[in-house]
Design an enzyme around this catalytic site. Structure first.
Site, PDB file in Angstrom:
ATOM      1  N   SER A  48      -0.580 144.204 -32.968  1.00 23.64           N
ATOM      2  CA  SER A  48      -1.125 145.550 -33.193  1.00 23.64           C
ATOM      3  C   SER A  48      -1.595 145.705 -34.635  1.00 23.64           C
ATOM      4  CB  SER A  48      -0.072 146.618 -32.862  1.00 23.64           C
ATOM      5  OG  SER A  48       1.160 146.324 -33.496  1.00 23.64           O
ATOM      6  N   ASP A  86       4.340 137.804 -33.229  1.00 19.19           N
ATOM      7  CA  ASP A  86       3.515 137.972 -32.032  1.00 19.19           C
ATOM      8  C   ASP A  86       2.389 136.936 -32.014  1.00 19.19           C
ATOM      9  OD1 ASP A  86       3.000 139.273 -29.696  1.00 19.19           O
ATOM     10  OD2 ASP A  86       2.259 141.130 -30.605  1.00 19.19           O
ATOM     11  N   GLU A 118       2.160 137.521 -24.430  1.00 22.47           N
ATOM     12  CA  GLU A 118       1.876 138.429 -23.324  1.00 22.47           C
ATOM     13  C   GLU A 118       1.611 137.647 -22.036  1.00 22.47           C
ATOM     14  OE1 GLU A 118      -1.357 141.038 -24.341  1.00 22.47           O
ATOM     15  OE2 GLU A 118      -0.362 141.759 -26.158  1.00 22.47           O
ATOM     16  N   GLU A 185       5.656 147.251 -21.241  1.00 27.01           N
ATOM     17  CA  GLU A 185       4.747 148.256 -21.825  1.00 27.01           C
ATOM     18  C   GLU A 185       4.033 149.045 -20.724  1.00 27.01           C
ATOM     19  OE1 GLU A 185       2.245 146.959 -25.036  1.00 27.01           O
ATOM     20  OE2 GLU A 185       1.089 148.814 -25.024  1.00 27.01           O
TER      21      GLU A 185
HETATM   22  O1  KIV Z   1       1.683 144.286 -30.995  1.00 29.51           O
HETATM   23  C1  KIV Z   1       2.573 145.128 -30.816  1.00 29.51           C
HETATM   24  O2  KIV Z   1       2.883 145.956 -31.676  1.00 29.51           O
HETATM   25  C2  KIV Z   1       3.248 145.123 -29.524  1.00 29.51           C
HETATM   26  C3  KIV Z   1       4.138 146.277 -29.211  1.00 29.51           C
HETATM   27  C4  KIV Z   1       3.318 147.460 -28.844  1.00 29.51           C
HETATM   28  C5  KIV Z   1       5.152 145.950 -28.183  1.00 29.51           C
HETATM   29  O3  KIV Z   1       3.074 144.232 -28.750  1.00 29.51           O
END
Ligand code: KIV
Length: 277
Positions: A48, A86, A118, A185
């Site tokens: 994000s 992530d 994901e 989510e």
């Molecule tokens: O990238 C992010 O911040 C996320 C959250 C919304 C879980 O994947």
């Protein structure tokens, strides 16, 4: 004295004990420090950041290089929280080998405690391979922003029985593949409750109701630093943007009218010394 690092065993124990798990995103050193000092259990360096830090209109463009840069800063600001890096779009979908290699960069270069990716059942082999390499993996199902176009936009997922069954199966497959945690989510609360009840690993909800084992929010949403849009599931605990705007305007005015810096912000020199310059 250094604070003790949160472990996977402690996160599992929280689920068994019915103690809610807290997760917050952070993308830089000062925010990581604040989140860590608040005693939040886990920090997600979410992709994000593409939107809230880098100004992209989706999470798709952010690169592994950019993510690693932010993860390193977060690690420098974190003592206790368990940090999840992530994996960005196309860093784990091309091949299992590439996925393990990229996950390794988050773990070995950025020193993150784990990675997140994901996708549902179709990602089970990738999760298995990364876990086999010794890197803990957090799954992410439901609304998966990297592939939102395939889902026809940012929509709640699993609203009918058939798609809910598929999400439940994905959750089972990811657990079986070795994921240590699952982000849910934008799915209905009853589906999230069902997944949470069935899995042994903790579930972390964002727009998935109150019955998940824990909750996550994007930091910039929580503190009012992202103004482009606010999803229904966001609770804004403080609205910093207007406060920062006001401070900047005041600074500009004071510099222009000569009231800043005042004597209290200046270094004094005896006038007789000044005469000798
Ligand atoms: O990238 C992010 O911040 C996320 C959250 C919304 C879980 O994947």
């Amino acid at each position: 004295m250094e604070n003790k690092k949160m472990t996977l065993a402690e996160l599992n124990q929280k689920k068994r004990a019915g103690e809610k798990i807290t997760m917050m995103t952070a993308y830089d050193y000062p925010t990581a420090r604040l989140v860590d000092e608040a005693g939040i259990d886990t920090i997600l360096v979410g992709d994000s950041l593409a939107m809230v830090m880098l100004g992209h209109s989706s999470t798709v463009p952010v690169t592994v290089e950019e993510m690693i840069h932010h993860c390193k800063a977060v690690m420098r600001g974190t003592q206790s929280a368990f940090v999840i890096g992530d994996m960005p779009f196309l860093s784990y979908q091309v091949s299992v080998e590439k996925a393990v290699e990229n996950a390794g960069r988050f773990f070995k270069e950025a020193l993150c405690d784990s990675v997140k990716l994901e996708g549902g059942s179709e990602m089970a082999d990738v999760v298995r391979a990364i876990v086999r390499a010794g890197i803990p993996v957090c799954g992410h199902i439901g609304l998966t922003p990297q592939t939102a176009t395939m889902l026809s936009g940012f929509k709640v997922q699993g609203k009918d029985a058939e798609s809910a069954r598929q999400l439940l199966q994905s959750a089972r497959d990811l657990e079986e593949a070795g994921a240590f945690m699952l982000v849910l989510e934008a799915i209905p609360d009853l589906l999230a409750a069902r997944i949470t009840e069935e899995l042994k690993i903790p579930t972390i909800g964002i727009g998935a109701g109150k019955d998940c084992d824990g909750q996550v929010l994007v930091y910039h949403d929580l503190v009012g630093l992202f103004e482009r849009f606010t999803p229904k599931f966001v609770k804004r605990y403080v609205n910093l943007s207007p406060m920062i705007r006001e401070a900047l305007l005041q600074y500009k005015t004071e510099v222009k009218n000569g009231t800043f810096p005042g004597p209290e912000h200046s270094f004094v020199m005896k006038p007789e010394e000044a005469k000798k310059i």
